[in-house]
Scaffold this motif. Sequence first.
Motif, PDB file in Angstrom:
ATOM      1  N   SER A 246      23.118  15.776 -14.411  1.00 39.92           N
ATOM      2  CA  SER A 246      23.417  14.390 -14.751  1.00 39.92           C
ATOM      3  C   SER A 246      22.229  13.678 -15.393  1.00 39.92           C
ATOM      4  O   SER A 246      22.271  12.471 -15.567  1.00 39.92           O
ATOM      5  CB  SER A 246      23.882  13.645 -13.497  1.00 39.92           C
ATOM      6  OG  SER A 246      22.918  13.781 -12.501  1.00 39.92           O
TER       7      SER A 246
ATOM      8  N   ALA B 163      31.827   6.036 -26.917  1.00 42.92           N
ATOM      9  CA  ALA B 163      30.758   6.156 -25.933  1.00 42.92           C
ATOM     10  C   ALA B 163      29.476   5.950 -26.681  1.00 42.92           C
ATOM     11  O   ALA B 163      29.240   6.622 -27.659  1.00 42.92           O
ATOM     12  CB  ALA B 163      30.776   7.523 -25.318  1.00 42.92           C
TER      13      ALA B 163
ATOM     14  N   PRO C 237      25.880   6.185 -26.000  1.00 41.59           N
ATOM     15  CA  PRO C 237      24.707   6.445 -25.188  1.00 41.59           C
ATOM     16  C   PRO C 237      23.526   5.705 -25.793  1.00 41.59           C
ATOM     17  O   PRO C 237      23.134   6.020 -26.895  1.00 41.59           O
ATOM     18  CB  PRO C 237      24.519   7.947 -25.279  1.00 41.59           C
ATOM     19  CG  PRO C 237      25.826   8.464 -25.706  1.00 41.59           C
ATOM     20  CD  PRO C 237      26.416   7.386 -26.570  1.00 41.59           C
TER      21      PRO C 237
ATOM     22  N   SER D  45      36.724   7.530 -20.470  1.00 43.15           N
ATOM     23  CA  SER D  45      36.950   7.576 -19.027  1.00 43.15           C
ATOM     24  C   SER D  45      37.868   6.451 -18.542  1.00 43.15           C
ATOM     25  O   SER D  45      38.372   6.510 -17.432  1.00 43.15           O
ATOM     26  CB  SER D  45      35.616   7.535 -18.273  1.00 43.15           C
ATOM     27  OG  SER D  45      34.925   6.371 -18.628  1.00 43.15           O
TER      28      SER D  45
ATOM     29  N   ILE E 182      34.395  10.834 -20.931  1.00 41.79           N
ATOM     30  CA  ILE E 182      33.048  10.353 -21.276  1.00 41.79           C
ATOM     31  C   ILE E 182      33.037   8.847 -21.059  1.00 41.79           C
ATOM     32  O   ILE E 182      34.009   8.163 -21.357  1.00 41.79           O
ATOM     33  CB  ILE E 182      32.668  10.748 -22.720  1.00 41.79           C
ATOM     34  CG1 ILE E 182      31.180  10.550 -22.972  1.00 41.79           C
ATOM     35  CG2 ILE E 182      33.481  10.014 -23.764  1.00 41.79           C
ATOM     36  CD1 ILE E 182      30.658  11.309 -24.166  1.00 41.79           C
ATOM     37  N   GLN E 183      31.945   8.371 -20.507  1.00 47.39           N
ATOM     38  CA  GLN E 183      31.850   6.938 -20.211  1.00 47.39           C
ATOM     39  C   GLN E 183      31.309   6.211 -21.410  1.00 47.39           C
ATOM     40  O   GLN E 183      30.246   6.584 -21.906  1.00 47.39           O
ATOM     41  CB  GLN E 183      30.878   6.750 -19.060  1.00 47.39           C
ATOM     42  CG  GLN E 183      31.547   6.334 -17.803  1.00 47.39           C
ATOM     43  CD  GLN E 183      30.594   6.370 -16.647  1.00 47.39           C
ATOM     44  OE1 GLN E 183      29.385   6.279 -16.838  1.00 47.39           O
ATOM     45  NE2 GLN E 183      31.140   6.506 -15.471  1.00 47.39           N
TER      46      GLN E 183
ATOM     47  N   SER F  10      27.400   3.904 -22.132  1.00 44.60           N
ATOM     48  CA  SER F  10      26.265   4.452 -21.389  1.00 44.60           C
ATOM     49  C   SER F  10      25.954   5.826 -21.949  1.00 44.60           C
ATOM     50  O   SER F  10      26.770   6.431 -22.623  1.00 44.60           O
ATOM     51  CB  SER F  10      26.614   4.588 -19.913  1.00 44.60           C
ATOM     52  OG  SER F  10      27.504   5.667 -19.755  1.00 44.60           O
TER      53      SER F  10
ATOM     54  N   ASP G 220      26.191   9.055 -21.390  1.00 49.06           N
ATOM     55  CA  ASP G 220      26.853   9.926 -20.423  1.00 49.06           C
ATOM     56  C   ASP G 220      26.404  11.365 -20.643  1.00 49.06           C
ATOM     57  O   ASP G 220      27.109  12.185 -21.222  1.00 49.06           O
ATOM     58  CB  ASP G 220      28.370   9.785 -20.572  1.00 49.06           C
ATOM     59  CG  ASP G 220      29.099  10.449 -19.420  1.00 49.06           C
ATOM     60  OD1 ASP G 220      28.457  11.210 -18.676  1.00 49.06           O
ATOM     61  OD2 ASP G 220      30.308  10.214 -19.267  1.00 49.06           O
TER      62      ASP G 220
ATOM     63  N   LYS H 238      26.062  13.655 -18.595  1.00 50.73           N
ATOM     64  CA  LYS H 238      26.843  14.634 -17.860  1.00 50.73           C
ATOM     65  C   LYS H 238      27.961  15.167 -18.754  1.00 50.73           C
ATOM     66  O   LYS H 238      28.185  16.365 -18.854  1.00 50.73           O
ATOM     67  CB  LYS H 238      27.429  13.959 -16.621  1.00 50.73           C
ATOM     68  CG  LYS H 238      27.790  14.918 -15.543  1.00 50.73           C
ATOM     69  CD  LYS H 238      28.047  14.133 -14.283  1.00 50.73           C
ATOM     70  CE  LYS H 238      28.341  15.067 -13.143  1.00 50.73           C
ATOM     71  NZ  LYS H 238      28.453  14.388 -11.886  1.00 50.73           N
TER      72      LYS H 238
END
Length: 517
Positions: free
Chosen positions: A118, A251, A253, A370, A390-391, A394, A396, A398
């Motif tokens: 993570s 997403a 990131p 997500s 996938i968030q 952020s 993500d 992970k």
Amino acid sequence: MIVAIDGPAGSGKSTVAHAVAERRQLTYLDTGAMYRSVTLRCLREGVDLADEKAVAAVAAAARIEFSAGEKGQTVLLDGQDVTADIRTPEVDRNVSVVSAVPAVREVMVALQRAVADSGDVVAEGRDIGTVVFPSAEVKVFLTASDEARAHRRAVQREGGDAAKDASATADAAEEQQILDDIRRRDKLDSSRAESPLRAADDAHRIDSSDLTLDQVIDQVLALVDAAREGKAAEAKPEAEAVAKPADEAAAKPEAEAAAKPAKKERVSAAKAKPGEGHMRAFAGNSFEDYYDHGMRDYPLPARALLACVVCLVGAVTKILWPWKFEQGELMWEESRGRVLVMNHVSMLEPVVVVCSLWFHGQRVRPIYKSEFDKAGIVTWLFSRVGGIPIQRGSADLKAVRRAQRALQRGEVVLIYPEGTRIKTDEKAPIHGGFALIAQMGKAPVQPSAVVGARDITRPGRFFKKLGRVFLKVGPCIEFSELGVKGRKQQAQKMEQVAMDRVWELRDELRRDHPGKM
Ligand code: DC
């Protein structure tokens, strides 16, 4: 990025690892605290430490978590703060026996790898560079003379810090007892059959006996920075990347999110399972297990369900919206893992891609936002058909790592870089996370496009119109053919080239099928 710091008791690993984690915004992972927590629970429950089975059962049942406290990291055992209790002389005396039990190590190593999954970590212990993370980008083996280590520990027990105060003293008898204990533990830790304490061949050895704490930290920071800028520069693009889910969810990131110290994260030993091996049916597999495992390792009922869904949905969609792949052989004959990117108009496209590739023996991992996971049944279904959530908003990592591993297994990762269903000709901003994922998975990017779906999903209408849908695939694009150097530059170029090809393919389809949008 993974930074592995190994060394014997009292060599200063914890202080150094903690400082490095803080200064470079990495997750600090104190693996010794995990073995100590298991030992504490054994002692509290009166478990006979010679009974390996009983000790292993405690390790499997223990819920070990780390969380950020005001005074640094807090260790929680089954929800209770044991930060101080795991550092008592009684735990010191017994932890080597517990940590020598292979089944205990198995559980702990799985948990440690789950933490690294993570985010970026600085892990310290005895076997980090040799067993837990043999491909860590930075490996340090920290040593110090027995006497120096005993002195530090003795001063520490009296509330001082020998690393900061060279004149600090401790009770001589206590110091001698610690020295004896350290020597005994070193012997046990180095001579045990399972993962003994030893330096990895490629570890940087640092003897801290005559160095100040700051000097050691600076040496390790220099190694971390060199690795970041050099070969292991993966960490950087990760932070800058903008990964994108298959549907509306963009997403994003963001660098600061990626840099968020994951030490706040809580991890549970009981839940840690590496994504390896076959999943067993009716074994209480979690959604995470589905995301982490290869689709061919799914349990038989899940594979059967996927086959049924593909046949049913494939047939129904083919009848209602007769869809056809042009140049489909470029997709079906490609056996490597790759990132498949496409323009996005409706929910029909992912369905069609999953179905048609399934019939050609390939497994697709659609990356989806997500937010879809709000309804349990949706999560359940998506997990069974290979989806990876996938968030958005952020970093993500992970999800990014899951996609990376899917590519390495030869699965097709399906991403819609426009991030949302685009029903007009407006140009949506493109999110380049797909290029990063391909880069991390050492996989090419395959462009593809769809037309006709816009005609059947009219804006604001619930019911779909009937009509033909055409899809077209282009050849895979390799990073090596982009003609640029540097990981970041290559990722940016891939993003641009791949999307240009997607739109070219869409325009070719429109030309060949006039009236189709
Ligand atoms: O680093 P420490 O003193 O907190 O470690 C406690 C014990 O756990 C030590 O005796 C060795 C063991 N250990 C291990 O076997 N493997 C690790 N990765 C970390 C610690």
